[in-house]
Design an enzyme around this catalytic site. Structure first.
Site, PDB file in Angstrom:
ATOM      1  N   ILE A 177       0.850  -1.198   0.000  1.00  0.00           N
ATOM      2  CA  ILE A 177       0.000   0.000   0.000  1.00  0.00           C
ATOM      3  C   ILE A 177       0.885   1.246   0.000  1.00  0.00           C
ATOM      4  O   ILE A 177       0.712   2.154  -0.815  1.00  0.00           O
ATOM      5  CB  ILE A 177      -0.944   0.009   1.230  1.00  0.00           C
ATOM      6  CG1 ILE A 177      -1.854  -1.211   1.195  1.00  0.00           C
ATOM      7  CG2 ILE A 177      -1.751   1.297   1.280  1.00  0.00           C
ATOM      8  CD1 ILE A 177      -2.681  -1.412   2.471  1.00  0.00           C
ATOM      9  N   VAL A 230       8.962   4.634  13.506  1.00  0.00           N
ATOM     10  CA  VAL A 230       8.307   5.933  13.717  1.00  0.00           C
ATOM     11  C   VAL A 230       7.879   6.006  15.177  1.00  0.00           C
ATOM     12  O   VAL A 230       7.178   5.113  15.675  1.00  0.00           O
ATOM     13  CB  VAL A 230       7.098   6.101  12.774  1.00  0.00           C
ATOM     14  CG1 VAL A 230       6.352   7.391  13.101  1.00  0.00           C
ATOM     15  CG2 VAL A 230       7.573   6.101  11.329  1.00  0.00           C
ATOM     16  N   ALA A 257       0.283   3.856   6.157  1.00  0.00           N
ATOM     17  CA  ALA A 257       0.103   2.700   5.262  1.00  0.00           C
ATOM     18  C   ALA A 257       0.731   1.477   5.913  1.00  0.00           C
ATOM     19  O   ALA A 257       1.544   0.782   5.320  1.00  0.00           O
ATOM     20  CB  ALA A 257       0.728   2.990   3.910  1.00  0.00           C
ATOM     21  N   GLY A 259      -0.714  -1.237   6.957  1.00  0.00           N
ATOM     22  CA  GLY A 259      -1.356  -2.541   6.771  1.00  0.00           C
ATOM     23  C   GLY A 259      -2.843  -2.472   7.047  1.00  0.00           C
ATOM     24  O   GLY A 259      -3.407  -1.379   7.186  1.00  0.00           O
ATOM     25  N   ALA A 307      -8.196  -9.256  -2.880  1.00  0.00           N
ATOM     26  CA  ALA A 307      -9.574  -9.344  -3.366  1.00  0.00           C
ATOM     27  C   ALA A 307      -9.833 -10.683  -4.044  1.00  0.00           C
ATOM     28  O   ALA A 307     -10.851 -11.329  -3.812  1.00  0.00           O
ATOM     29  CB  ALA A 307      -9.843  -8.196  -4.335  1.00  0.00           C
ATOM     30  N   HIS A 432       3.808 -13.484 -29.780  1.00  0.00           N
ATOM     31  CA  HIS A 432       4.942 -12.611 -30.051  1.00  0.00           C
ATOM     32  C   HIS A 432       4.476 -11.384 -30.833  1.00  0.00           C
ATOM     33  O   HIS A 432       3.692 -11.525 -31.753  1.00  0.00           O
ATOM     34  CB  HIS A 432       5.980 -13.367 -30.882  1.00  0.00           C
ATOM     35  CG  HIS A 432       7.150 -12.507 -31.274  1.00  0.00           C
ATOM     36  ND1 HIS A 432       8.160 -12.204 -30.389  1.00  0.00           N
ATOM     37  CD2 HIS A 432       7.431 -11.867 -32.435  1.00  0.00           C
ATOM     38  CE1 HIS A 432       9.037 -11.430 -30.998  1.00  0.00           C
ATOM     39  NE2 HIS A 432       8.617 -11.204 -32.244  1.00  0.00           N
TER      40      HIS A 432
END
Lengths: 447, 427
Positions: A177, A230, A257, A259, A307, A432
């Site tokens: 994410i 952080v 972001a 999770g 999903a 191809h």
């Protein structure tokens, strides 16, 4: 009395509901917000529309390399980008609603609560059913970092309402994410810093691929702070520690972001004794929870938060609940990170094979072995890696970086799912010129 | 052209079938699909149908005959045709040698090969397959060991085979595993029931000759006797003191606890000769000589070497003899004569910490003594609780000839000998 009540209308729930209805079952689908779930409304689809816009904007800067000169200035019109995203999402949501209606699924909007093994309540209305499928999905995780829950910190829901591109963006989390948004903001013109606790990005991806990805994204101007924790957020300032020393940085926009967490609250799971923890509702490979008649699929199970995995899990659960034996095989679920370049993979990584003590052979080829890749990308780079069993040559993992590996990774998934050996897979004819020929070369390269 | 019909193989374990009834008789007209014979296995009755129209030229067996599978059962053709070529005992049809071999010599490798070849023969010639099913089987080289037919009379139709074929198809990797000797253990877990390598496991291995012999003897033991076990224990402090003395006196034979218990058992048998006997054909034969068998664990499985005339040996001599025989048993160099003729057997699991067990009698012997571990046991002496070292004894007897009281009496004598071991054996 319903045969099945599905709670949650994301790609796990709505596909399962439609599947059951097509089997002739009486199905009720309950959704508290919008049909389509995270994927359609605040996940896969919106982020891909954002990334398509940022890619195009970025390509405008590269157009001269392809012999195309653009006159005047090229601008990134964020409100128009959001508007297009809304249009695409609207079309898809409407499509799902039509599909559900055609399949004969009844729908109700509201917060569902399971009040008995065979009953679900929405508001004052009680619905009786033979089976319940939990498909409540997930929401952005909120780790215990002081200040991360404040309004000034965006998450992967609120980020889609931005009205302009910030000048500087700090992203907490270097998973898929965080990386996709890093790519978007960077291409849209922002200066992006990514803070990741682990020593690598895209944890879970094959290390050789994620290392290459790191190089490429760095070259694009994204700054990575790895092995960085952080400590706290205050206003526009982010405090972090790395290598034992503390530092801070400011950014116009801070994005959480880190999770996603399964949605398990408020559903009545505790009262019914459904086995679940912070990582989700526990299910068998056939979608059963520990409580007979209650099934689960998708992010709420915490298994593979994807999903397409949710969709398959939902259909497997429906098949089993109505007497058709079915099971999901997690060994061959493809995963894609839609950065530019894309990373697509299926099966086991080299690190997993080593950890499991599996003897393997490997082949790595640059994407540029495919003529089409050179045609499409000026100065682009990428590679395809194939891992196969040492003894029988069965394909165990395929990992690719480069556009548009997401479009051909399913071929590798079929090879893995059917336990094909490299000798059989090498017999396939690849069109191809396509980028997919790099996969063929990598397969043929396994000795 | 006459058509012979074989006795079909109706299951993995079915080797022969009983001709229950001839529904048609020699000379009758039959049409394809008509039932000609009823055959029985130990499990069920099956109908054998005519594969073609014609005259029933010959029926090779009487009702009530047991016939090996794949043996020609009858012949259909046009009146006047010679059937001698199909007669089972004369020119043998292709499948017959396998069946005969299986019946006469159930060796280790033969049945496995026979069953691998058998389904092919069944698919080709058995009336249980429709012609289209037979063709499908041939075309796909698919000869399943067992397939249930959905056609009339359980006839296997092409569709039955096709479904089975697709449900059993292995992935190319699984196929390689199969070729390397693995076999299918589970339903196919892959797409549309495809068999994946995770559905495979090591192939079942045929047990060794010696294992087969052990298995047969153990089955026979349980089938032919009325076994029961008495458990008791003896104060082992004497045994331990003797053992300590043996250890201290370096250079002499290394007499261990097991040797001492065996020695005491021999002494007890001298006092209670009823258990030093064999029982068969309704007759008891008591032996004056005591030949002690002792169970010995070897890399090839359990063997029971025999110490002859154990009653003539001192504890030291017995110990030496036991060790010598055990070594040869373990190395595989023991003579057959040293493995037979025991009149009584001792089996020791005490060194594995077993506290009590049920040894199985080696018929026609009538008893076997199991020796268990030495454990601490509380006893009351002079109003006080003390702990003594105690050795467990598990005596299995054949109730056909030894009742509980005489059995218990022998056990009591063994116990006394053990507790007095210092006085009966001189080191």
């Amino acid at each position: 009395m319903y045969d099945l009540i599905v709670i949650g209308a994301g790609p796990g729930g709505y596909e399962a509901a439609a599947h059951a209805a097509r089997m002739g079952k009486k199905v009720l689908l309950i959704e508290k917000e919008k049909v389509g779930g995270t994927c359609l409304n605040v996940g896969c689809i919106p982020s891909k529309t954002f990334l398509r816009s940022s890619e195009l904007f970025h390509e405008c800067g590269e157009a001269a390399k392809f012999g195309v000169r653009l006159g005047g200035s090229v601008e990134f019109d964020m409100p128009a980008v959001v508007e297009r995203k809304n249009r695409v999402v609207g079309t898809l949501v409407k499509g799902v609603e039509t599909m559900l209606k055609r399949a004969g699924v009844e729908s109700v909007t509201g917060q569902a609560r399971i009040v008995a093994r065979n009953a679900v309540q929405v508001g004052d209305q009680r619905y009786e059913t033979a089976n319940i499928l939990l498909a409540t999905g997930s929401r952005p995780a909120v780790p215990p970092i002081p200040g991360i829950a404040s309004k000034s910190v965006l998450d992967s829901n609120s980020v889609f309402a931005l009205d302009r591109v910030p000048k500087t963006v700090a992203i907490i989390g270097g998973g898929y994410i965080g990386l996709e948004f890093a790519c978007f903001f960077s291409e849209a013109g922002a200066k992006v810093n990514v803070y990741e606790m682990l020593p690598q990005i895209a944890t879970g991806a094959d290390l050789e691929i994620s290392t290459r990805m790191l190089q490429i994204l760095k070259r694009q101007g994204i700054e990575f702070h790895l092995s960085t924790r952080v400590l706290g957020i205050e206003g526009n300032t982010i405090r972090y520690s790395a290598d034992g020393s503390e530092a801070s940085a400011t950014a116009d926009c801070i994005l959480n972001a880190t999770g996603r967490a399964p949605v398990v609250e408020g559903l009545g799971l505790e009262e019914l004794g459904v086995d679940f923890g912070p990582r989700g509702v526990k299910t068998s490979g056939r979608g059963k929870t520990n409580v007979p008649g209650i099934w689960a699929c998708g992010d709420v199970t915490g298994r593979r938060m994807l999903a397409h995995a949710a969709t398959r899990e939902g259909i497997v659960a429906v098949n089993n609940m109505f007497g058709k034996k079915d099971r999901i095989r997690y060994a061959a679920i493809p995963a894609v990170i839609y950065t530019h370049p894309e990373v697509a993979s299926v099966g086991r990584t080299e690190e997993e094979l080593k950890a499991q003590g599996v003897e393997y052979r490997k082949s790595v080829v640059p994407m540029a072995v495919a003529g089409r890749f050179l045609v499409e990308h000026e100065g682009g780079t990428g590679m395809v890696k194939v891992l196969a069993g040492a003894r029988y040559g069965e394909i165990l993992g395929v990992h690719a970086i480069g556009d548009a590996s997401s479009e051909f990774i399913v071929a590798a998934a079929i090879m893995i799912e059917t336990e094909m050996g490299v000798s059989e897979a090498g017999e396939f004819v690849f069109p191809h010129p396509t980028v997919s020929e790099a996969l063929r070369e990598a397969i043929l390269g396994v000795h | 052209m006459a058509t012979a019909v074989e006795v079909p193989k109706l299951g993995n374990t079915v080797e022969e079938c009983l001709i229950a009834k001839w529904r048609k008789h020699k000379g009758d007209r039959v049409s394809a699909g008509e039932v000609v014979a009823e055959i029985e296995t130990d499990k069920a009755t099956f109908e054998v149908t005519a594969p073609v129209d014609g005259t029933l030229l010959e029926t090779f067996f009487e009702e009530g005959t047991l016939v090996p599978v794949f043996t020609n059962l009858f012949v259909i053709g046009e009146a006047g045709e010679n059937v001698d070529a199909f007669r089972p005992k004369a020119a043998a049809p292709a499948a017959q040698p396998a069946a005969t071999k299986t019946a006469s010599a159930p060796g280790a490798a033969e049945p496995a090969r026979a069953s691998a070849a058998a389904p092919a023969a069944a698919a080709r010639a058995s009336t249980a397959f429709s012609p289209r099913a037979q063709r499908f089987a041939e075309e796909h080289n698919f000869h399943p060991a067992a397939v249930s037919g959905s056609g009339p009379g359980g006839r296997v139709l092409e569709d039955d085979l096709r479904k089975l074929y697709h449900s059993q198809r292995p992935s190319s990797t699984a196929q390689r595993h199969i070729e390397a000797g693995e076999e299918v253990r589970d339903d196919g877990s892959g797409v549309a029931g495809m068999i994946l390598s995770s559905d495979l496991g090591p192939a079942a291995a045929r047990i060794s000759g010696i294992r087969e012999k052990i298995a047969r003897r153990m089955r026979e033991s349980l089938a032919a006797t009325a076994q029961y076990t008495l458990n008791s224990s003896a104060d082992a402090s004497g045994l331990l003191r003797v053992r300590a003395k043996v250890k201290a006196a370096k250079g002499g034979p290394d007499i261990n606890i097991n040797d001492l218990v065996t020695f005491c058992t021999v002494k007890a048998l001298l006092d209670v000769p009823d258990l030093n006997a064999e029982f068969f054909d309704g007759k008891i034969r008591r032996h004056a000589e005591i030949h002690i068998g002792f169970a010995c664990d070897t890399p090839r499985g359990l063997v029971v070497p025999v110490v002859r005339n154990a009653h003539l040996l001192s504890a030291a001599e017995l110990s030496v003899k036991i060790k010598e025989l055990a070594e040869r048993a373990i190395s595989g160099s023991i003579a057959v004569d040293d493995l037979s003729g025991a009149t009584f057997t001792v089996s020791n699991l005490g060194n594995f910490g077993v506290e009590s067990f049920t040894p199985l009698i080696n018929p026609p012997q009538v008893a076997i003594l199991g020796v268990d571990a030495i454990q601490l046991k509380p006893i009351r002496r002079d109003g006080k609780i003390e702990f003594i070292d105690s050795i467990g004894l598990s005596l299995t007897l054949d109730h056909q000839v030894i009742d509980g009281a005489p059995g218990a009496k022998f056990l009591k004598v063994v116990r006394e000998k053990i507790e007095k071991v210092e006085s009966i054996c001189t080191i």
